[in-house]
Enzyme design. Sequence first.
Site, mmCIF file in Angstrom:
data_model
loop_
_atom_site.group_PDB
_atom_site.id
_atom_site.type_symbol
_atom_site.label_atom_id
_atom_site.label_comp_id
_atom_site.label_asym_id
_atom_site.label_seq_id
_atom_site.Cartn_x
_atom_site.Cartn_y
_atom_site.Cartn_z
ATOM 1 N N GLU A 79 0.843 -1.180 0.000
ATOM 2 C CA GLU A 79 0.000 0.000 0.000
ATOM 3 C C GLU A 79 0.883 1.236 0.000
ATOM 4 O O GLU A 79 1.809 1.340 0.807
ATOM 5 C CB GLU A 79 -0.874 -0.011 1.247
ATOM 6 C CG GLU A 79 -2.274 0.423 0.960
ATOM 7 C CD GLU A 79 -3.154 0.236 2.184
ATOM 8 O OE1 GLU A 79 -4.362 0.134 1.985
ATOM 9 O OE2 GLU A 79 -2.639 0.200 3.317
ATOM 10 N N ASP A 126 6.750 22.293 -4.687
ATOM 11 C CA ASP A 126 8.044 22.887 -4.924
ATOM 12 C C ASP A 126 8.233 24.097 -4.026
ATOM 13 O O ASP A 126 7.879 25.210 -4.362
ATOM 14 C CB ASP A 126 8.098 23.304 -6.407
ATOM 15 C CG ASP A 126 9.506 23.286 -6.915
ATOM 16 O OD1 ASP A 126 10.402 22.861 -6.160
ATOM 17 O OD2 ASP A 126 9.711 23.711 -8.062
ATOM 18 N N TYR A 137 3.896 16.970 5.817
ATOM 19 C CA TYR A 137 3.872 15.658 5.162
ATOM 20 C C TYR A 137 4.761 14.611 5.824
ATOM 21 O O TYR A 137 4.854 13.490 5.366
ATOM 22 C CB TYR A 137 4.202 15.773 3.683
ATOM 23 C CG TYR A 137 5.480 16.528 3.362
ATOM 24 C CD1 TYR A 137 6.711 16.056 3.799
ATOM 25 C CD2 TYR A 137 5.452 17.709 2.621
ATOM 26 C CE1 TYR A 137 7.881 16.736 3.512
ATOM 27 C CE2 TYR A 137 6.613 18.395 2.325
ATOM 28 C CZ TYR A 137 7.827 17.901 2.776
ATOM 29 O OH TYR A 137 8.974 18.572 2.498
ATOM 30 N N CYS A 167 42.610 25.871 -23.163
ATOM 31 C CA CYS A 167 41.739 26.294 -22.069
ATOM 32 C C CYS A 167 41.512 27.799 -22.158
ATOM 33 O O CYS A 167 42.481 28.561 -22.207
ATOM 34 C CB CYS A 167 42.371 25.942 -20.725
ATOM 35 S SG CYS A 167 41.526 26.692 -19.320
ATOM 36 N N CYS A 204 43.316 29.384 -18.763
ATOM 37 C CA CYS A 204 44.754 29.385 -18.482
ATOM 38 C C CYS A 204 45.606 29.135 -19.715
ATOM 39 O O CYS A 204 46.828 29.226 -19.654
ATOM 40 C CB CYS A 204 45.087 28.363 -17.399
ATOM 41 S SG CYS A 204 44.999 26.656 -17.974
ATOM 42 N N CYS A 206 41.028 20.283 -19.266
ATOM 43 C CA CYS A 206 42.108 21.259 -19.259
ATOM 44 C C CYS A 206 43.273 20.614 -18.536
ATOM 45 O O CYS A 206 43.119 20.046 -17.456
ATOM 46 C CB CYS A 206 41.670 22.524 -18.530
ATOM 47 S SG CYS A 206 43.054 23.542 -17.989
ATOM 48 N N CYS A 211 45.641 26.228 -13.426
ATOM 49 C CA CYS A 211 44.490 26.848 -14.078
ATOM 50 C C CYS A 211 43.613 27.525 -13.027
ATOM 51 O O CYS A 211 43.129 26.882 -12.100
ATOM 52 C CB CYS A 211 43.678 25.795 -14.826
ATOM 53 S SG CYS A 211 42.146 26.460 -15.518
HETATM 54 S S1 IVH Z 1 8.681 13.471 2.165
HETATM 55 C C1 IVH Z 1 12.145 11.404 4.371
HETATM 56 N N1 IVH Z 1 6.641 14.481 0.875
HETATM 57 O O1 IVH Z 1 10.828 17.136 -1.850
HETATM 58 C C2 IVH Z 1 11.117 11.937 3.442
HETATM 59 N N2 IVH Z 1 8.764 15.513 0.568
HETATM 60 O O2 IVH Z 1 13.005 15.832 -3.292
HETATM 61 C C3 IVH Z 1 10.959 13.397 3.530
HETATM 62 N N3 IVH Z 1 8.726 17.490 -0.877
HETATM 63 O O3 IVH Z 1 13.200 17.282 0.715
HETATM 64 C C4 IVH Z 1 10.307 14.034 2.385
HETATM 65 N N4 IVH Z 1 6.573 17.440 -1.299
HETATM 66 O O4 IVH Z 1 11.446 19.197 0.499
HETATM 67 C C5 IVH Z 1 7.962 14.574 1.107
HETATM 68 N N5 IVH Z 1 4.745 15.290 -0.160
HETATM 69 C C6 IVH Z 1 6.047 15.387 0.077
HETATM 70 C C7 IVH Z 1 6.839 16.398 -0.492
HETATM 71 C C8 IVH Z 1 8.207 16.424 -0.224
HETATM 72 C C9 IVH Z 1 7.717 18.078 -1.517
HETATM 73 C C10 IVH Z 1 10.133 17.944 -0.955
HETATM 74 C C11 IVH Z 1 10.906 17.910 0.319
HETATM 75 C C12 IVH Z 1 12.012 16.929 0.080
HETATM 76 C C13 IVH Z 1 12.140 16.990 -1.400
HETATM 77 C C14 IVH Z 1 12.781 15.735 -1.943
#
Ligand code: IVH
Length: 715
Positions: free
Chosen positions: A130, A138, A246, A432, A435, A450, A456
């Site tokens: 599951e 982001d 999360y 290069c 240098c 290089c 360099c």
């Molecule tokens: S879990 C140990 N869940 O993505 C697991 N991360 O590329 C901790 N992020 O460092 C992360 N959405 O900054 C988790 N639903 C989500 C997320 C998430 C964005 C970011 C987070 C992480 C990065 C990894």
Amino acid sequence: MEKNRTTLFDVPVDQLTEEQASSELIELAEIIAEHDRLYYGKDQPGITDADYDALRRRNGAIETSFPHLILPDSPSRRVGTEPAAGFRKIRHAVPMTSLENALTLDQMRKFLDGIRNFILELRNPNVAIELVGEPKIDGLSCSLRYEKGILALGLTRGNGIEGEDVTANVETIKDIPRRLPGKDWPDVLEVRGEVYMSDEDFLRLNEQQEAAGGKPFANPRNAAAGGLRQLDPGVTASRPLRFFAYAWGEVSRPIAQTQWEARRKMKEWGFKLNEPSGLIEVVDSDFATLSGYHENIQVHRSSLGFSVDGVVMKVNRLDWQDRLGFDSRSPRWAIAWKFPPEQALTVIRNIVVQIGRLGRATPVANLVPINVGGVLVSRATLHNRDEMERKDIREDDTVIIQRAGDVIPQVVAVVKDRRPVHSRPYPFPARCPVCGSSLAREEDAAETYCTGGLYCEAQAKERLLHFVSRNSFDIEGLGEKNIRLFFEKGLIRTPVDIFTLEERDRTGDQPLSAWKGWGDTSAHNLFDAINRARAISLDRFIFALGIRQVGEATARLLARHYLTLKNWSRSMESAVDPDSEAREELLSINGIGESMAEDIVSFFRERQNQEVLDKLCSPRIDGEPPVTVRDFEPMTMASPVSGKTVVFTGKMETMSRSEAKARAERMGANVASSVSRKTDYVVTGPGAGSKEKEARKLGLTILSEQEWLDLIGKG
Ligand code: IVH
């Protein structure tokens, strides 16, 4: 409570009972925070300045009389109490790792295969796994520590081990509760999640920014990062930041049995969750639901209201998460399934060749800036000479570029019918550009290098930048700009120079504090940051050296195996001889192959490299070495096998080989791939062959699987 609210504020402070003082402080904290929010965040104060000041004075007066009742989130600890030099660094109770990425369904399949292979019961493909699916937002990750339900600390991810103390800043974020409702939370609870900005707020902020003559942010993530990492929390409060929860870090008792249930708990505690989430069952090779979830989020990404760059899939059962644990970089129980890269058309203004820290010459295209999926892109890598020639990329060409997440944008193809008539292939330089040494290419290799070595300047500078970067020495204030500046002035040419800078500054005739744009404070802060960086752990130190192929994970492997700098460097000097025992030992480390070993010893073959090591770590005339390298401390409990070297051979019966290995490592043991005199235990099972024979010949301790399990106990 309601009754107190109307009457309490009138009781003179010296007549307050302890109980009254306590509840009034709680209320004042809430009221003042609300007014801060209105004032800073919305630009519409809810009360007059005089009334606001009166509230803060009252709060201060009660705190003076009842100092033991000062709340961790007291207004007196926020706004206006700006730290002097950057943010305080604090170690995470539980490291904050990032996630492995998958770009295709095939990579997702591999991820699931890995899990089925690790957990023996899951080898049967009809047993369901599951997964919880969540949008991958982001922004930037943040850890919020609650003690007895009160927000006590907010840390950025930092380098994953140590974060920056942004408590005062996160307190201004509306989505972040200052105290948790109810009673159902553990006394220590670290909630982790993402600080982000909504699309709408981002657009509005950029409009304001431009109207005020400022530079717009490239994307919501930068805007959010800029907003959170403000020394003045007042500025943070004025940025429309939000938070999704999360994950979690330290908890004084388990919060749930599944990820799904943990999400529900966090919601009850007042956090926002990133939706739409999904509970997905994967049986055998039926990935329809899994792909369906990914596709659905992708189709709707533009209407979610915040920017997402993929989905995150997590194993729902927390006991399985626990068993799967982490490899050197990321959890084995979660993965980020990214969306395909976004593309756009633009024109190449010109092509330049950049020299990297190891001398690699990379052609780079300067582009007419273009927005690719919300990010302003003005440069793209052309990888190497062959790649550039194969795609026939030229200056003034119209090209398709693509960008996937944080990866450097690349040129996918040229739109040939838009090529100007006068166009000529780009003449790849023979020397290069920095240098003037010749650019050479190893046989059969695509890369051009290089040959200038440390002569360099480009290479020397890049190495210095790597040396001070976040996962190396992490010297704040010595970024690209300053390294360039000090390099050009001849003040920093090698890593050692960094650590003698202050001393030379003191005795020189043009102190830094008198330079244009500098002052006492900035000079002091820089020296302070350098001095704080003098003590470093062995793994970071090895990484900082910038040996080819030795990334963070390999550096950690080496540190864990050799434990001290002296032991490591001596052994590497001997390993220069390919027939030495030291070379054999290096190769016995799980994860280190021939070519990596060759790069490591090559580093030690170079006299200048040995010199740098020596100068950094041997005591100077006045006694102290510029840098102190701490011995490696395994981050594990003391166990009967910590520090011991173990080899598994033959079949394991109660758990998979991967789980056995991970468990041994968690108990502090080193797992090696081949038997040598340095092996402490050889664990054998059915089918063990030559390794067991070798072990008998060397007279090593041989254990059955059961004997091994008895030895490590229930770890
Ligand atoms: S879990 C140990 N869940 O993505 C697991 N991360 O590329 C901790 N992020 O460092 C992360 N959405 O900054 C988790 N639903 C989500 C997320 C998430 C964005 C970011 C987070 C992480 C990065 C990894």
